[in-house]
Design a protein around this motif. Sequence first.
Motif, mmCIF file in Angstrom:
data_model
loop_
_atom_site.group_PDB
_atom_site.id
_atom_site.type_symbol
_atom_site.label_atom_id
_atom_site.label_comp_id
_atom_site.label_asym_id
_atom_site.label_seq_id
_atom_site.Cartn_x
_atom_site.Cartn_y
_atom_site.Cartn_z
ATOM 1 N N UNK A 94 0.829 -1.204 0.000
ATOM 2 C CA UNK A 94 0.000 0.000 0.000
ATOM 3 C C UNK A 94 0.859 1.248 0.000
ATOM 4 N N UNK A 95 0.357 2.247 -0.718
ATOM 5 C CA UNK A 95 1.034 3.518 -0.932
ATOM 6 C C UNK A 95 0.129 4.632 -0.424
ATOM 7 N N UNK A 96 0.228 5.013 0.844
ATOM 8 C CA UNK A 96 -0.634 6.089 1.339
ATOM 9 C C UNK A 96 -0.370 7.396 0.572
ATOM 10 N N UNK A 97 -1.434 8.129 0.308
ATOM 11 C CA UNK A 97 -1.281 9.445 -0.313
ATOM 12 C C UNK A 97 -0.441 10.326 0.605
ATOM 13 N N UNK A 98 0.466 11.078 0.054
ATOM 14 C CA UNK A 98 1.477 11.810 0.816
ATOM 15 C C UNK A 98 0.910 12.677 1.946
ATOM 16 N N UNK A 99 -0.061 13.492 1.693
ATOM 17 C CA UNK A 99 -0.578 14.418 2.715
ATOM 18 C C UNK A 99 -1.950 13.995 3.247
ATOM 19 N N UNK A 100 -2.248 12.722 3.164
ATOM 20 C CA UNK A 100 -3.552 12.223 3.604
ATOM 21 C C UNK A 100 -3.404 11.730 5.044
ATOM 22 N N UNK A 101 -3.890 12.527 5.988
ATOM 23 C CA UNK A 101 -3.690 12.223 7.403
ATOM 24 C C UNK A 101 -4.192 10.827 7.759
ATOM 25 N N UNK A 102 -5.431 10.499 7.378
ATOM 26 C CA UNK A 102 -6.005 9.207 7.762
ATOM 27 C C UNK A 102 -5.149 8.059 7.240
ATOM 28 N N UNK A 103 -4.759 8.095 5.952
ATOM 29 C CA UNK A 103 -3.989 6.994 5.387
ATOM 30 C C UNK A 103 -2.597 6.879 6.003
ATOM 31 N N UNK A 104 -1.968 8.005 6.313
ATOM 32 C CA UNK A 104 -0.602 7.981 6.823
ATOM 33 C C UNK A 104 -0.496 7.699 8.311
ATOM 34 N N UNK A 105 -1.531 8.002 9.058
ATOM 35 C CA UNK A 105 -1.449 7.811 10.506
ATOM 36 C C UNK A 105 -2.458 6.784 11.008
ATOM 37 N N UNK A 106 -3.737 7.058 10.837
ATOM 38 C CA UNK A 106 -4.771 6.173 11.374
ATOM 39 C C UNK A 106 -4.724 4.778 10.726
ATOM 40 N N UNK A 107 -4.795 4.741 9.399
ATOM 41 C CA UNK A 107 -4.816 3.440 8.707
ATOM 42 C C UNK A 107 -3.486 2.715 8.903
ATOM 43 N N UNK A 108 -2.402 3.436 8.724
ATOM 44 C CA UNK A 108 -1.090 2.798 8.866
ATOM 45 C C UNK A 108 -0.901 2.219 10.267
ATOM 46 N N UNK A 109 -1.295 2.968 11.294
ATOM 47 C CA UNK A 109 -1.199 2.470 12.671
ATOM 48 C C UNK A 109 -2.032 1.199 12.842
ATOM 49 N N UNK A 110 -3.232 1.215 12.319
ATOM 50 C CA UNK A 110 -4.099 0.044 12.439
ATOM 51 C C UNK A 110 -3.486 -1.161 11.728
ATOM 52 N N UNK A 111 -2.987 -0.952 10.523
ATOM 53 C CA UNK A 111 -2.381 -2.065 9.783
ATOM 54 C C UNK A 111 -1.146 -2.591 10.514
ATOM 55 N N UNK A 112 -0.369 -1.711 11.097
ATOM 56 C CA UNK A 112 0.788 -2.158 11.869
ATOM 57 C C UNK A 112 0.364 -2.986 13.068
ATOM 58 N N UNK A 113 -0.749 -2.611 13.709
ATOM 59 C CA UNK A 113 -1.260 -3.406 14.836
ATOM 60 C C UNK A 113 -1.619 -4.819 14.397
ATOM 61 N N UNK A 114 -2.144 -4.946 13.195
ATOM 62 C CA UNK A 114 -2.514 -6.268 12.676
ATOM 63 C C UNK A 114 -1.332 -6.986 12.028
ATOM 64 N N UNK A 115 -0.218 -6.287 11.847
ATOM 65 C CA UNK A 115 0.919 -6.876 11.145
ATOM 66 C C UNK A 115 0.611 -7.086 9.679
#
Length: 189
Positions: free
Chosen positions: A125-146
């Motif tokens: 996955x390639x989060x949009x550069x300045x997209x807060x949700x994709x770069x922080x919220x979604x990424x954090x959640x995905x990291x929690x799930x590995x």
Amino acid sequence: DFAGYVSGFDPEAFADREKLRAQLGYRPGEQVCIVTVGGSGVGGHLLRRVVDAFPEAKELVPELRMLVVAGPRIDPAAFPEIDGLETHAYVHNLYRHLAACDLAIVQGGLTTSMELTANRRPFLYFPLRHHFEQNFHVRHRLERYGAGRCLDFEQETPETIAAAIAQTIGREVDYRPVETDGAARAAAL
């Protein structure tokens, strides 16, 4: 959690992946990669870079079949015709194809990435550069799930994307199970 967004999601519905693949027309032994960026035109640059990576990825993974879903605002005819590469404006029941794929390449939206996580599919996955949700919220959640492998569009080249495809496609994943009782928990509250 995810089940709160998508009530009624049932990962067991896709438990027989080989049967689902056959229903969708995928041949045994094919390594299917689905590339999708949503309905807006903002993902056009990512689609082009992944398509540019396809010839080298195909050399590394000879059984590669790539389906690129351009969406309503990106012309599928703008992409080259290459054996093993299919470009579509729309794919009916895309979620079924994502559940059956050997690899997905997506932008990093919550629903798609969590469907891939729940279905235990490898994805880049390639989060949009300045997209807060994709770069922080979604990424954090995905990291929690590995789950998933995060890549930076600004840093990746067609060559590095081809290598990532070859390293990740068909890989067994060990994601943390996604809770599917969100609707029941919400009703109980």
